[in-house]
Design an enzyme around this catalytic site. Structure first.
Site, PDB file in Angstrom:
ATOM      1  N   GLU A 163      -5.031   1.865   2.955  1.00 42.60           N
ATOM      2  CA  GLU A 163      -4.907   0.591   3.942  1.00 42.60           C
ATOM      3  C   GLU A 163      -4.986   1.090   5.425  1.00 42.60           C
ATOM      4  OE1 GLU A 163      -3.042  -2.254   6.862  1.00 42.60           O
ATOM      5  OE2 GLU A 163      -2.320  -0.130   6.134  1.00 42.60           O
ATOM      6  N   GLU A 164      -4.342   2.275   5.651  1.00 45.00           N
ATOM      7  CA  GLU A 164      -3.826   2.854   7.011  1.00 45.00           C
ATOM      8  C   GLU A 164      -5.292   3.276   7.532  1.00 45.00           C
ATOM      9  OE1 GLU A 164      -1.423   1.977   8.368  1.00 45.00           O
ATOM     10  OE2 GLU A 164       0.392   2.068   7.326  1.00 45.00           O
TER      11      GLU A 164
ATOM     12  N   HIS B  62       0.959  -1.254  -0.093  1.00 46.25           N
ATOM     13  CA  HIS B  62       0.070   0.068  -0.001  1.00 46.25           C
ATOM     14  C   HIS B  62       1.044   1.293  -0.010  1.00 46.25           C
ATOM     15  CE1 HIS B  62       0.385   1.089   4.538  1.00 46.25           C
ATOM     16  NE2 HIS B  62       0.363  -0.362   4.492  1.00 46.25           N
TER      17      HIS B  62
ATOM     18  N   HIS C  14       3.869   3.513  12.429  1.00 36.80           N
ATOM     19  CA  HIS C  14       2.699   4.092  13.120  1.00 36.80           C
ATOM     20  C   HIS C  14       3.408   5.163  14.237  1.00 36.80           C
ATOM     21  CE1 HIS C  14      -0.961   1.271  11.817  1.00 36.80           C
ATOM     22  NE2 HIS C  14       0.181   1.410  10.840  1.00 36.80           N
TER      23      HIS C  14
ATOM     24  N   ASP D  24       6.669   1.416   6.456  1.00 34.32           N
ATOM     25  CA  ASP D  24       5.263   0.963   6.430  1.00 34.32           C
ATOM     26  C   ASP D  24       4.326   1.768   5.165  1.00 34.32           C
ATOM     27  OD1 ASP D  24       2.670  -0.083   6.776  1.00 34.32           O
ATOM     28  OD2 ASP D  24       2.523   0.680   8.663  1.00 34.32           O
TER      29      ASP D  24
ATOM     30  N   ASP E 117      -0.595   4.637   0.914  1.00 44.41           N
ATOM     31  CA  ASP E 117      -0.669   5.452   1.819  1.00 44.41           C
ATOM     32  C   ASP E 117       0.128   5.315   3.017  1.00 44.41           C
ATOM     33  OD1 ASP E 117      -2.371   3.051   2.219  1.00 44.41           O
ATOM     34  OD2 ASP E 117      -3.365   4.331   3.721  1.00 44.41           O
TER      35      ASP E 117
END
Length: 446
Positions: free
Chosen positions: A153-154, A89, A419, A122, A91
């Site tokens: 996705e996030e 992903h 994150h 990520d 995003d």
């Protein structure tokens, strides 16, 4: 003429400088799909990924199903060869408090052999691992490849099911590589074979029609914050295990997590103890977990001497493999209603839910993956590990493509801090991941 393993190693080394430069360019794009952010940056990120895939000789389209843009690139298989779907992903998470970052989150910086920046690990490195493998093969690609790079996705992958349904035949594959997990440690590769599911919900507690003077009625009239605090405290027993009837768990971890390693990686303060009982890997992979993510309440600096009439908390409930998400939501809701203190009015609102997954990682395609990892990590045996986090759409892939071997891999290591502030990618591990993916494509072809 097909490439040898020696050829592939040399090709990956040749391509790595360009791959890193393109990764840094991706990191500079703040593609955040959350509400309130500039979604033109997500569009720009999708266009950048599409251009990278076109450069690998794939036929590319940017698609959407009511949400943020995803990118699909395809190159058909040579006669008689399998097709591999490569997922990642583009995003990223919001950056949070900028004061906690040691450098600008969207300006990649190398420190100590790691590349720092939001999305560096990520999952823009996952995108670039796919690109690296494709560039290494050039026109000698031994399998069919479909690259699927999601754009939200996030933010919960809200439109992913619709995208898969709409493009099902294009996404159909014999092997699906989900490059959105991590490895056991720096120098130790892993296949992720289980992930927990997720229920995010809000619990509201009301005790009064309006705020009232805390001195006039205090001692007889409950305040909503105290009621909420007592209510969320019932979600765990005294040892810290989840105390909600109907949430399932299992004891299935084949490896253990050294306590000091987990303390270090989590940043646990001196004197703070772990919650729960049993092996650490069971607690963080194979059992439910509940955390209070936030509370809506008056700020202390602005709070009057008045009893608070209502309060709200956001709960994150992680689900063990085998748990039905709707049944979990029902169980949590029933528990909260049952344990409402002093007759407080309680309501529960769902934000999102996602299914857990468990992968039976046996068979020749999984053997090929482990062999590729061993060779890329110079003989180190890969670990089959669980992950406490959630990638709910894996269950969707399992349902839609039941005959495909699903390989959950990734570029992260325990210090990547996905994150969080100062997210980073270990550049040495990234090189191994790129080599491993190229070797995997070669072995799957055989």
């Amino acid at each position: 003429m097909s490439l040898s393993e020696t050829d592939l190693r040399a090709a990956i080394q040749r391509e790595l400088p360009g791959v890193r430069a393109d990764l840094e360019n991706l990191v500079r794009i703040p593609g955040i799909a959350f509400d309130g952010f500039d979604h033109s940056e997500v569009e720009r990120s999708a266009e950048a990924v599409a251009e990278l895939l076109r450069g690998c000789g794939l036929e590319v389209r940017i698609v959407r199903a009511g949400g943020q843009p995803a990118v699909i690139g395809h190159r058909p298989a040579p006669p008689g060869k399998p097709t591999v779907l490569l997922y990642a992903h583009h995003d990223v998470q919001p950056v949070g408090d900028l004061a906690l970052w040691e450098s600008e989150p969207f300006e990649p910086v190398e420190r100590g052999g790691r590349l720092f920046g939001r999305g560096a690990a990520d999952d823009k490195a996952g995108v670039m691992a796919h690109v690296a493998a494709l560039r290494a093969f050039g026109d000698e690609l031994p399998v069919g490849v479909t690259v699927f790079v999601e754009g939200e996705e996030e933010y919960g992958s809200d439109s992913l099911d619709a995208l898969i349904a709409e493009h099902r035949e294009l996404l159909r594959a014999d092997v699906i590589v989900i490059a959105d997990s991590g490895n056991w440690d720096v120098g130790v590769p892993a296949l992720t074979t289980s992930l927990r599911g997720l229920v995010n919900c809000f619990v509201d507690v009301r005790v009064l029609r309006q705020a009232v003077h805390s001195g006039m009625v205090g001692g007889a009239v409950p305040d909503a914050l105290t009621a909420l605090s007592r209510l969320v405290a019932t979600l765990h027993d005294d040892a810290g295990d989840v105390a909600v009837d109907g949430l399932v768990g299992r004891d299935a971890a084949e490896v253990d997590y050294p306590a000091e390693r987990l303390r270090h990686e989590a940043g646990l303060l001196d004197g703070v103890q772990f919650m729960g009982t049993g092996r650490l890997t069971d607690r963080i992979w194979n059992r439910p977990a509940i955390a209070v993510l936030g509370i809506d309440a008056p700020r202390t600096a602005e709070a009057p001497n008045a009893i608070v009439p209502s309060a709200r908390a956001k709960l994150s409930v992680r689900l063990a493999p085998g748990q039905d998400p709707q049944a979990a939501l029902d169980a949590v809701t029933a528990h909260l209603h049952k344990h409402a203190p002093w007759g407080a009015q309680v309501s529960v609102e769902l934000e999102s839910l996602g299914a857990p997954c468990s992968i039976d990682a046996r068979g020749p395609r999984y053997d090929a993956a482990r062999a590729a990892f061993r060779e890329a990590w110079d003989g180190v045996e890969p670990v089959d590990m669980g992950v406490g986090g959630s990638i709910p759409f894996i269950a969707t892939f399992q349902e839609v493509f039941p005959d495909a071997a699903i390989l959950v891999t990734g570029v992260e290591d325990p210090d990547s801090r996905a994150h969080g502030p100062n997210e980073s990618l270990h550049l040495g591990e990234f090189a191994r991941v790129c080599l491993a993916e190229a070797l995997l494509l070669m072995k799957v072809a055989g």
